[in-house]
Design a protein around this motif. Structure first.
Motif, mmCIF file in Angstrom:
data_model
loop_
_atom_site.group_PDB
_atom_site.id
_atom_site.type_symbol
_atom_site.label_atom_id
_atom_site.label_comp_id
_atom_site.label_asym_id
_atom_site.label_seq_id
_atom_site.Cartn_x
_atom_site.Cartn_y
_atom_site.Cartn_z
ATOM 1 N N SER A 180 0.979 -1.240 -0.055
ATOM 2 C CA SER A 180 0.006 0.258 -0.219
ATOM 3 C C SER A 180 1.011 1.281 0.136
ATOM 4 N N ALA A 181 0.742 2.030 -1.126
ATOM 5 C CA ALA A 181 1.510 3.382 -1.017
ATOM 6 C C ALA A 181 1.426 4.089 0.069
ATOM 7 N N LEU A 182 -0.031 4.191 0.483
ATOM 8 C CA LEU A 182 -0.305 5.170 1.668
ATOM 9 C C LEU A 182 0.146 4.331 2.881
ATOM 10 N N GLY A 183 0.039 2.966 3.099
ATOM 11 C CA GLY A 183 0.732 2.499 4.206
ATOM 12 C C GLY A 183 2.170 2.547 4.304
ATOM 13 N N GLY A 184 2.727 2.806 3.057
ATOM 14 C CA GLY A 184 4.075 3.098 2.888
ATOM 15 C C GLY A 184 4.716 4.524 3.778
ATOM 16 N N LEU A 185 3.734 5.226 4.152
ATOM 17 C CA LEU A 185 4.020 6.376 4.353
ATOM 18 C C LEU A 185 4.114 6.585 6.133
ATOM 19 N N PHE A 186 3.762 5.401 6.417
ATOM 20 C CA PHE A 186 3.434 5.166 8.324
ATOM 21 C C PHE A 186 3.830 3.959 8.601
ATOM 22 N N ARG A 187 5.432 3.743 8.302
ATOM 23 C CA ARG A 187 6.013 2.784 8.918
ATOM 24 C C ARG A 187 5.520 1.354 8.835
ATOM 25 N N ARG A 188 4.676 0.906 7.761
ATOM 26 C CA ARG A 188 4.008 -0.229 7.721
ATOM 27 C C ARG A 188 4.924 -1.442 7.274
ATOM 28 N N PHE A 189 5.914 -0.836 6.578
ATOM 29 C CA PHE A 189 6.690 -1.932 5.931
ATOM 30 C C PHE A 189 8.351 -1.939 5.991
ATOM 31 N N GLU A 190 8.881 -2.920 6.006
ATOM 32 C CA GLU A 190 10.324 -2.595 6.230
ATOM 33 C C GLU A 190 11.037 -2.710 4.705
ATOM 34 N N PRO A 243 17.866 -3.242 10.223
ATOM 35 C CA PRO A 243 16.662 -2.714 9.438
ATOM 36 C C PRO A 243 16.260 -1.407 9.232
ATOM 37 N N GLU A 244 15.584 -0.940 8.240
ATOM 38 C CA GLU A 244 14.876 0.194 8.102
ATOM 39 C C GLU A 244 13.455 0.052 7.648
ATOM 40 N N PHE A 245 12.701 1.115 7.803
ATOM 41 C CA PHE A 245 11.273 1.343 7.265
ATOM 42 C C PHE A 245 11.438 1.850 5.656
ATOM 43 N N TYR A 246 10.639 1.238 4.861
ATOM 44 C CA TYR A 246 10.597 1.615 3.719
ATOM 45 C C TYR A 246 9.347 3.016 3.828
ATOM 46 N N THR A 248 7.344 5.633 1.305
ATOM 47 C CA THR A 248 6.645 5.976 -0.183
ATOM 48 C C THR A 248 7.296 7.259 -0.836
ATOM 49 N N LEU A 249 7.599 8.206 -0.031
ATOM 50 C CA LEU A 249 8.195 9.446 -0.613
ATOM 51 C C LEU A 249 9.783 9.436 -0.395
ATOM 52 N N THR A 250 10.307 9.214 0.593
ATOM 53 C CA THR A 250 11.663 9.375 0.782
ATOM 54 C C THR A 250 12.668 8.176 0.772
ATOM 55 N N SER A 251 12.108 6.868 0.780
ATOM 56 C CA SER A 251 12.916 5.615 0.923
ATOM 57 C C SER A 251 12.346 4.622 0.070
ATOM 58 N N ASN A 252 12.099 5.006 -1.526
ATOM 59 C CA ASN A 252 11.298 3.850 -2.137
ATOM 60 C C ASN A 252 12.559 3.225 -3.218
ATOM 61 N N CYS A 253 12.141 2.253 -4.167
ATOM 62 C CA CYS A 253 12.934 2.154 -5.153
ATOM 63 C C CYS A 253 13.768 2.869 -5.684
ATOM 64 N N THR A 254 13.174 4.043 -6.164
ATOM 65 C CA THR A 254 13.881 4.931 -7.197
ATOM 66 C C THR A 254 14.642 5.679 -6.305
ATOM 67 N N THR A 255 14.151 6.314 -4.992
ATOM 68 C CA THR A 255 14.964 7.359 -4.275
ATOM 69 C C THR A 255 16.342 6.578 -3.761
ATOM 70 N N ASN A 256 16.469 5.340 -3.557
ATOM 71 C CA ASN A 256 17.652 4.606 -3.110
ATOM 72 C C ASN A 256 18.496 4.563 -4.086
ATOM 73 N N LEU A 257 18.048 4.187 -5.409
ATOM 74 C CA LEU A 257 18.969 4.232 -6.528
ATOM 75 C C LEU A 257 19.465 5.565 -6.749
ATOM 76 N N VAL A 258 18.659 6.434 -6.570
ATOM 77 C CA VAL A 258 19.214 7.924 -7.005
ATOM 78 C C VAL A 258 20.247 8.177 -5.753
ATOM 79 N N ARG A 259 20.193 7.821 -4.729
ATOM 80 C CA ARG A 259 21.357 8.131 -3.631
ATOM 81 C C ARG A 259 22.541 7.306 -3.911
ATOM 82 N N HIS A 260 22.561 6.167 -4.484
ATOM 83 C CA HIS A 260 23.687 5.439 -5.036
ATOM 84 C C HIS A 260 24.227 6.071 -5.951
ATOM 85 N N PHE A 261 23.245 6.528 -6.930
ATOM 86 C CA PHE A 261 23.908 7.241 -8.174
ATOM 87 C C PHE A 261 24.837 8.732 -7.799
ATOM 88 N N GLU A 262 24.203 9.330 -6.923
ATOM 89 C CA GLU A 262 24.711 10.574 -6.709
ATOM 90 C C GLU A 262 26.164 10.422 -5.913
#
Length: 335
Positions: A180-190, A243-246, A248-262
């Protein structure tokens, strides 16, 4: 002016109450879904803010709401991520690596064989890769059907011996849990770094989920590709122990790749809708020159759209080579 102040106060109460309700309902939930009963706390907060506004002033009502939201945020922060939950079968094992000089040994590399999205033969393996033999990388984009702007992004690394390994940043679901993208804003998933064979992570998406998949060769030096690979390995190992929480806005699949790329790039990566809406991530990669720019982006997408080639290569050991074959030969019948 009074009308304007009242409107602003009402907006703060409305937004604060909505946020508090979602936070109370979704934070830390698992397969059981939202905890609706918790929203009574948010309801009490809204009632207290409205009552204060009525009997004192809009300013006091806003103060009550803001203090209440701070309290809810403090409660949200008490939830901590874990590596020891009842995980979904495809995410049951977390990858990790041993690094010795140029040799990287990856453990728990996923290599499932699928009959459908819910029926598979599970398998994991351990393999050693030599970063001195790392020759190329591919940027993979999987737009989600029916969800504007939503997509999944991955990176695949290729070696001189023809082997390839994919890194996929995902939510680590529990048994019976759905994303759930909404749930991903509230510490629902690692958050999880899934490492797998292309016959698993790409074929699952192109051949069984039937999502559109693009596999773009990355334009970068071998040194930068190696640095990118090692940075992902380091991050993966960090998540294995801490472990860390996922998000939706700040630590998703693309933002993590961007940080590696940077960390290895010569250009700054803009944070805009193309980062928050990964379906446009290839547009950003095109602008930065990470993928081919010799023709307009629509033609680049057509060039690296691999679905027909993936279907023709299903189940074959040379799946990775076949999905990268020129279009005119990719659908040749198997001998």
């Amino acid at each position: 002016m009074r009308i304007w102040k009242n409107a602003m106060s009402g907006l703060v109460l409305l937004l604060g109450g909505a946020w508090a309700s979602l936070a109370m309902a979704l934070t830390g939930t698992g397969p059981e879904g939202p905890h609706v009963a918790r929203t009574l706390v948010a309801g009490a907060l809204v009632a207290a803010a409205v009552a204060t506004w009525r009997w004192r002033s809009g300013r006091w009502g806003v103060a009550v709401m803001l203090l209440g939201c701070l309290g809810v945020q403090g409660w949200v922060r008490t939830f901590q991520p874990s590596n020891t939950r009842d995980w979904a079968p495809d995410l049951a094992r977390a990858p990790w690596a041993e690094v010795a000089g140029s040799k990287v040994t990856l453990h728990e590399v996923r290599d499932f064989r699928y009959r459908s999205t819910t029926d598979w033969d599970p398998a994991w393996y351990t393999a050693t890769y030599d970063t001195d033999a790392l020759t190329e990388a591919s940027f993979i984009v999987e737009p989600f059907s029916g969800f504007y702007g939503a997509a999944h992004t991955m990176v695949s690394f290729g070696f001189q011996d023809g082997r390839r390994v994919v890194f996929s940043v995902e939510v680590r679901r529990e048994q019976g849990e759905t994303f759930s993208a909404l749930g991903g804003l509230f510490r629902r998933f690692e958050i999880a770094y899934v490492v797998g064979d292309e016959r698993d992570l790409i074929q699952l998406r192109s051949n069984f989920r039937h999502d559109v998949v693009y596999v773009y060769p990355v334009n970068a030096s071998r040194e930068r590709i190696t640095a990118f690979f090692l940075d992902m390995v380091q991050r993966m190992n960090g998540l294995h122990t801490q472990p860390e929480f996922y998000d939706t806005l700040t630590s998703n699949c693309t933002t993590n790749l961007v940080r590696h790329f940077e960390k290895v790039a010569t250009k700054d990566v803009p944070y805009d809708h193309r980062t928050l809406m990964p379906a446009f991530a290839d547009e950003l990669a095109y602008e930065l020159g990470i993928i081919d720019t010799d023709v307009p982006l629509p033609q680049v997408r057509q060039r690296y759209h691999i679905n027909s080639r993936a279907l023709a290569a299903q189940g074959r050991d040379d799946f990775s080579a076949r999905i990268r074959a020129p279009l005119q030969t990719a659908t040749a019948p198997a001998p």
